[in-house]
Design an enzyme around this catalytic site. Structure first.
Site, PDB file in Angstrom:
ATOM      1  N   HIS A  29     -85.426 -78.806 -26.016  1.00  0.00           N
ATOM      2  CA  HIS A  29     -84.435 -78.077 -25.223  1.00  0.00           C
ATOM      3  C   HIS A  29     -84.787 -78.277 -23.753  1.00  0.00           C
ATOM      4  CE1 HIS A  29     -81.628 -74.663 -24.516  1.00  0.00           C
ATOM      5  NE2 HIS A  29     -82.456 -74.360 -23.526  1.00  0.00           N
ATOM      6  N   ASP A  31     -83.756 -77.098 -20.002  1.00  0.00           N
ATOM      7  CA  ASP A  31     -83.029 -76.191 -19.108  1.00  0.00           C
ATOM      8  C   ASP A  31     -82.884 -76.847 -17.743  1.00  0.00           C
ATOM      9  OD1 ASP A  31     -82.642 -73.690 -20.627  1.00  0.00           O
ATOM     10  OD2 ASP A  31     -84.824 -73.661 -20.691  1.00  0.00           O
ATOM     11  N   ASP A 169     -81.812 -67.317 -26.928  1.00  0.00           N
ATOM     12  CA  ASP A 169     -82.702 -67.831 -25.883  1.00  0.00           C
ATOM     13  C   ASP A 169     -83.099 -66.709 -24.934  1.00  0.00           C
ATOM     14  OD1 ASP A 169     -84.008 -69.262 -23.921  1.00  0.00           O
ATOM     15  OD2 ASP A 169     -82.293 -70.486 -23.349  1.00  0.00           O
ATOM     16  N   GLY A 171     -87.197 -64.903 -24.009  1.00  0.00           N
ATOM     17  CA  GLY A 171     -88.260 -63.974 -24.338  1.00  0.00           C
ATOM     18  C   GLY A 171     -88.548 -63.816 -25.820  1.00  0.00           C
ATOM     19  N   GLY A 191     -90.000 -70.946 -25.276  1.00  0.00           N
ATOM     20  CA  GLY A 191     -90.649 -71.504 -24.098  1.00  0.00           C
ATOM     21  C   GLY A 191     -92.131 -71.198 -24.079  1.00  0.00           C
TER      22      GLY A 191
END
Length: 212
Positions: A29, A31, A169, A171, A191
């Site tokens: 992924h 960002d 998406d 936390g 992440g």
């Protein structure tokens, strides 16, 4: 449920090492944050091209947290990106974005910030491949997951008869996995939960074994 590691959470001074730590994991992924739509800046297209060249063969999902996300589509298609998700808050004409993505051979999705009701994209349900629901936002408090946003994501994942995939998406930690999996969530963006691990690939394999 698939797990998509977000390379924006890797050490910015060691991106190649971050990519290598994922080994043969098939998903990534990316960002793209422009410092305007959101306060942070992640990657420009030069960096995105380098990342995509480094990981050819993986399924790459790009999350555009930018103003004018439609301007990125041509270059992302040339990079071999699998799917592109843009925020409905940044799109004057979401159908144009979705159609242009598909014409370029990519899956097309819409994302919603926590403040934006799901009803704002109801009319696009039959036209999009993916819906990404944010469960955190730039809040000055390390962008922790908000329980009410998680509840909304779970309810959306439980919707019967939907013909698009639901991704969550923001936390997400191991504490949230079982709830999302049971609800029928298609994918989770991870992440820090991945890149703070000593062995990211081993962690992802463990999640895969439990939740697929």
């Amino acid at each position: 449920m698939v797990f998509l590691p977000s390379i924006a959470s890797a050490d910015p001074l060691a991106l190649r090492e971050g990519l290598e730590s994922l080994g043969d994991w098939p998903f990534l992924h990316i960002d793209i944050e422009d410092g305007n739509f959101v306060p942070n800046i992640t990657f420009g297209m030069k960096a995105v091209r380098a990342i995509c060249e480094e990981i050819q063969g993986k399924e790459m999902q790009v999350h555009l947290m930018t103003k004018h996300p439609e301007n990125y589509l041509g270059e992302l298609a040339l990079c071999g990106v699998s799917s592109v998700i843009a925020h409905v808050e940044a799109l004057d004409y979401p159908m144009d974005f979705l159609n242009r993505c598909k014409c370029l051979g990519m899956k097309a999705g819409l994302a919603l910030n926590m403040k934006t009701p799901v009803s704002s994209v109801d009319m696009f349900f039959g036209c999009m491949d993916e819906l990404l629901l944010m469960t955190a936002e730039p809040d000055g408090m390390e962008q922790a997951l908000y329980p009410a946003a998680l509840k909304r994501a779970v309810e959306m994942a439980q919707e019967k008869g939907r013909d698009f995939k639901v991704y969550v998406d923001g936390g997400i930690t191991e504490d949230h996995m079982a709830q999302l999996w049971k609800a029928g969530t298609d994918g989770v963006i991870l992440g820090r939960a991945v890149f703070k691990k000593q062995n990211p690939l081993k962690f992802l394999r463990q999640l895969e074994e439990i939740y697929t």
